[in-house]
Scaffold this motif. Structure first.
Motif, mmCIF file in Angstrom:
data_model
loop_
_atom_site.group_PDB
_atom_site.id
_atom_site.type_symbol
_atom_site.label_atom_id
_atom_site.label_comp_id
_atom_site.label_asym_id
_atom_site.label_seq_id
_atom_site.Cartn_x
_atom_site.Cartn_y
_atom_site.Cartn_z
ATOM 1 N N LEU A 1 0.826 -1.201 0.000
ATOM 2 C CA LEU A 1 0.000 0.000 0.000
ATOM 3 C C LEU A 1 0.865 1.257 0.000
ATOM 4 O O LEU A 1 0.554 2.239 -0.696
ATOM 5 C CB LEU A 1 -0.922 -0.014 1.223
ATOM 6 N N THR A 2 1.959 1.229 0.744
ATOM 7 C CA THR A 2 2.874 2.377 0.738
ATOM 8 C C THR A 2 3.449 2.598 -0.654
ATOM 9 O O THR A 2 3.553 3.738 -1.131
ATOM 10 C CB THR A 2 4.015 2.156 1.750
ATOM 11 N N GLY A 3 3.814 1.509 -1.316
ATOM 12 C CA GLY A 3 4.295 1.619 -2.689
ATOM 13 C C GLY A 3 3.251 2.183 -3.623
ATOM 14 O O GLY A 3 3.557 2.982 -4.525
ATOM 15 N N GLN A 4 2.003 1.792 -3.404
ATOM 16 C CA GLN A 4 0.914 2.312 -4.235
ATOM 17 C C GLN A 4 0.743 3.810 -4.022
ATOM 18 O O GLN A 4 0.532 4.570 -4.984
ATOM 19 C CB GLN A 4 -0.392 1.587 -3.904
ATOM 20 N N TRP A 5 0.858 4.264 -2.778
ATOM 21 C CA TRP A 5 0.732 5.700 -2.508
ATOM 22 C C TRP A 5 1.863 6.484 -3.175
ATOM 23 O O TRP A 5 1.678 7.635 -3.571
ATOM 24 C CB TRP A 5 0.749 5.950 -1.001
ATOM 25 N N ILE A 6 3.027 5.849 -3.298
ATOM 26 C CA ILE A 6 4.164 6.508 -3.943
ATOM 27 C C ILE A 6 3.985 6.548 -5.457
ATOM 28 O O ILE A 6 4.257 7.567 -6.105
ATOM 29 C CB ILE A 6 5.475 5.785 -3.584
ATOM 30 N N CYS A 7 3.521 5.443 -6.021
ATOM 31 C CA CYS A 7 3.473 5.302 -7.484
ATOM 32 C C CYS A 7 2.323 6.052 -8.137
ATOM 33 O O CYS A 7 2.449 6.505 -9.279
ATOM 34 C CB CYS A 7 3.372 3.825 -7.871
ATOM 35 N N ARG A 8 1.224 6.163 -7.428
ATOM 36 C CA ARG A 8 0.027 6.738 -8.039
ATOM 37 C C ARG A 8 -0.207 8.152 -7.534
ATOM 38 O O ARG A 8 -0.030 8.430 -6.341
ATOM 39 C CB ARG A 8 -1.196 5.871 -7.750
ATOM 40 N N PRO A 9 -0.622 9.044 -8.418
ATOM 41 C CA PRO A 9 -0.940 10.407 -7.968
ATOM 42 C C PRO A 9 -2.031 10.367 -6.895
ATOM 43 O O PRO A 9 -3.016 9.636 -7.033
ATOM 44 C CB PRO A 9 -1.441 11.091 -9.248
ATOM 45 N N MET A 10 -1.848 11.130 -5.836
ATOM 46 C CA MET A 10 -2.822 11.130 -4.757
ATOM 47 C C MET A 10 -3.018 12.548 -4.237
ATOM 48 O O MET A 10 -2.040 13.236 -3.921
ATOM 49 C CB MET A 10 -2.373 10.226 -3.618
ATOM 50 N N GLU A 11 -4.257 12.974 -4.177
ATOM 51 C CA GLU A 11 -4.567 14.296 -3.665
ATOM 52 C C GLU A 11 -4.458 14.302 -2.145
ATOM 53 O O GLU A 11 -4.927 13.381 -1.473
ATOM 54 C CB GLU A 11 -5.986 14.696 -4.081
ATOM 55 N N LEU A 12 -3.842 15.342 -1.602
ATOM 56 C CA LEU A 12 -3.681 15.450 -0.157
ATOM 57 C C LEU A 12 -5.031 15.421 0.555
ATOM 58 O O LEU A 12 -5.152 14.872 1.654
ATOM 59 C CB LEU A 12 -2.925 16.733 0.196
ATOM 60 N N ASP A 13 -6.065 15.989 -0.081
ATOM 61 C CA ASP A 13 -7.380 16.046 0.551
ATOM 62 C C ASP A 13 -7.984 14.676 0.787
ATOM 63 O O ASP A 13 -8.937 14.535 1.556
ATOM 64 C CB ASP A 13 -8.342 16.881 -0.303
ATOM 65 N N ARG A 14 -7.473 13.649 0.099
ATOM 66 C CA ARG A 14 -8.019 12.306 0.293
ATOM 67 C C ARG A 14 -7.355 11.567 1.447
ATOM 68 O O ARG A 14 -7.790 10.482 1.827
ATOM 69 C CB ARG A 14 -7.883 11.495 -0.997
ATOM 70 N N MET A 15 -6.310 12.144 2.018
ATOM 71 C CA MET A 15 -5.700 11.532 3.198
ATOM 72 C C MET A 15 -6.584 11.751 4.423
ATOM 73 O O MET A 15 -7.326 12.732 4.495
ATOM 74 C CB MET A 15 -4.314 12.120 3.464
ATOM 75 N N HIS A 16 -6.481 10.856 5.358
ATOM 76 C CA HIS A 16 -7.240 10.947 6.613
ATOM 77 C C HIS A 16 -6.492 10.125 7.657
ATOM 78 O O HIS A 16 -5.559 9.359 7.319
ATOM 79 C CB HIS A 16 -8.674 10.440 6.413
ATOM 80 N N PRO A 17 -6.820 10.251 8.935
ATOM 81 C CA PRO A 17 -6.076 9.516 9.967
ATOM 82 C C PRO A 17 -6.139 7.997 9.835
ATOM 83 O O PRO A 17 -5.326 7.303 10.459
ATOM 84 C CB PRO A 17 -6.735 9.996 11.265
ATOM 85 N N GLY A 18 -7.067 7.484 9.041
ATOM 86 C CA GLY A 18 -7.077 6.052 8.781
ATOM 87 C C GLY A 18 -5.817 5.556 8.094
ATOM 88 O O GLY A 18 -5.525 4.356 8.099
ATOM 89 N N TYR A 19 -5.036 6.487 7.536
ATOM 90 C CA TYR A 19 -3.769 6.108 6.908
ATOM 91 C C TYR A 19 -2.756 5.583 7.924
ATOM 92 O O TYR A 19 -1.757 4.962 7.551
ATOM 93 C CB TYR A 19 -3.183 7.304 6.158
ATOM 94 N N TYR A 20 -3.005 5.821 9.203
ATOM 95 C CA TYR A 20 -2.145 5.225 10.231
ATOM 96 C C TYR A 20 -2.321 3.705 10.328
ATOM 97 O O TYR A 20 -1.436 3.011 10.841
ATOM 98 C CB TYR A 20 -2.483 5.810 11.607
ATOM 99 N N LEU A 21 -3.445 3.191 9.898
ATOM 100 C CA LEU A 21 -3.788 1.801 10.186
ATOM 101 C C LEU A 21 -2.833 0.770 9.589
ATOM 102 O O LEU A 21 -2.328 -0.096 10.315
ATOM 103 C CB LEU A 21 -5.227 1.516 9.754
ATOM 104 N N PRO A 22 -2.549 0.794 8.278
ATOM 105 C CA PRO A 22 -1.789 -0.315 7.693
ATOM 106 C C PRO A 22 -0.395 -0.501 8.275
ATOM 107 O O PRO A 22 0.029 -1.641 8.511
ATOM 108 C CB PRO A 22 -1.724 0.049 6.203
ATOM 109 N N THR A 23 0.340 0.589 8.498
ATOM 110 C CA THR A 23 1.733 0.456 8.918
ATOM 111 C C THR A 23 1.982 0.860 10.368
ATOM 112 O O THR A 23 2.740 0.193 11.080
ATOM 113 C CB THR A 23 2.652 1.285 8.002
ATOM 114 N N VAL A 24 1.343 1.937 10.823
ATOM 115 C CA VAL A 24 1.570 2.389 12.200
ATOM 116 C C VAL A 24 0.859 1.448 13.181
ATOM 117 O O VAL A 24 1.498 0.815 14.034
ATOM 118 C CB VAL A 24 1.108 3.839 12.393
#
Length: 321
Positions: free
Chosen positions: A117-140
């Motif tokens: 998933l981290t690789g996907q976030w790096i490879c694909r364009p992603m708008e900052l507005d689509r981030m949310h605290p749920g992004y802590y879940l997979p790795t943190v």
């Protein structure tokens, strides 16, 4: 977006079970209560997994859409993280070998999924507005729960590796998520409950560190507690936002977050044993149990009305953000 979030129910119940197990191991309550909650969480996880498999098999491309959706994908990781808690605290006390095997299996799956998933976030364009605290879940959350779970089943070196995995991801993602929350428009209503996850990293790191260090309070534990205290106070300011939310499966974001805060608080109370410490212990235990019990009761009501398990498509979930 709603579909992957169903695993938050098992995760929250496992967190509550962990709180009761902690109180039980300190001799304050029967430890069997915590074990029973772990059993309930395991049943909920199995039902959730069955429902989710039926969901993804019911439409072509649903699983791929969830995995690639910038809003929904982090929640998929809960399907892998919750079983580590269940295996370490629910199964390992009865069968250490079986518990260790399950911890290791889901730890590997968590690391692989977090890396992908981290690789996907790096490879694909992603708008900052689509981030949310749920992004802590997979790795943190994944890394720190893996740390605590590995330590519980006697794999100290592996636990240390996973502590680094989780903490460093926390530092990296925390700056990005904080920037999104500070400088961009407010999260849409369906994602507002994820702001409760902000209290979780410091608390999970504390629980993981206590598991590694046999519950000893030292400089690192105190530093984690300092940041955790800040995040708890921040949540008080957010109560007016939360009060206006409608109930949904996303409400379960409050459960594990506050369960792990309660568990950390119990560790500190037991370590310091201030005057009236038993009263403080029971108040903390009662508060988190009432909170999660109320959410569980509201969930049962929503299920009875057919209002809970009606997921929107991943695409619509992404667009709403």
């Amino acid at each position: 977006m709603a579909a992957p979030r169903i695993f938050g129910m098992a995760f929250g119940l496992a967190g509550l079970g962990g709180t009761w197990v902690t109180a039980g191991q300190a001799g304050h309550v029967p430890v069997i209560v915590g074990r029973a909650l772990m059993g309930l969480a395991a049943v909920v996880w199995l039902v959730s997994a069955g429902w989710y498999l039926r969901y993804v098999c019911g439409g072509r491309g649903r699983l791929r859409a969830d995995l690639e959706d910038p809003v929904a994908s982090p929640f998929v990781s809960l399907a892998l993280i919750a079983p580590m808690l269940l295996a370490a605290q629910g199964l390992a006390p009865y069968s250490l070998t079986a518990g260790r095997v399950l911890v290791d299996v889901f730890l590997v799956l968590t690391v692989l999924f977090g890396g992908w998933l981290t690789g996907q976030w790096i490879c694909r364009p992603m708008e900052l507005d689509r981030m949310h605290p749920g992004y802590y879940l997979p790795t943190v959350a994944g890394g720190l729960v893996a740390c605590a779970s590995a330590a519980k089943v006697g794999q100290t070196r592996l636990a240390e590796v996973m502590f680094g995995f989780g903490v460093i991801c926390w530092f990296i993602l925390g700056s990005m998520i904080g920037g999104r929350l500070f400088h961009r428009p407010r999260l849409p209503a369906p994602l507002l409950p994820t702001m409760a996850i902000e209290v979780a990293p410091a608390a999970i790191a504390s629980v993981a560190y206590f598991a590694l260090d046999q519950g000893r309070v030292d400089f690192i534990a105190a530093a984690l507690a300092g940041y955790g205290l800040l995040m708890v106070i921040v949540q008080l300011r957010l109560i007016p936002l939360y009060a206006r939310l409608r109930f949904s499966v996303g409400t379960w974001a409050f459960t594990f977050s506050w369960a792990v805060v309660a568990t950390t608080t119990l560790h500190w109370i037991d370590a310091g044993k201030p005057a009236g410490h038993l009263v403080y212990t029971y108040l903390v235990l009662a508060a988190v149990t009432v909170l999660i019990g109320a959410i569980a009761a509201r969930t049962v009501l929503a299920l009875a009305r057919g209002e809970l398990l009606t997921p929107s498509s991943p695409a619509s979930g992404a667009n709403s953000s």
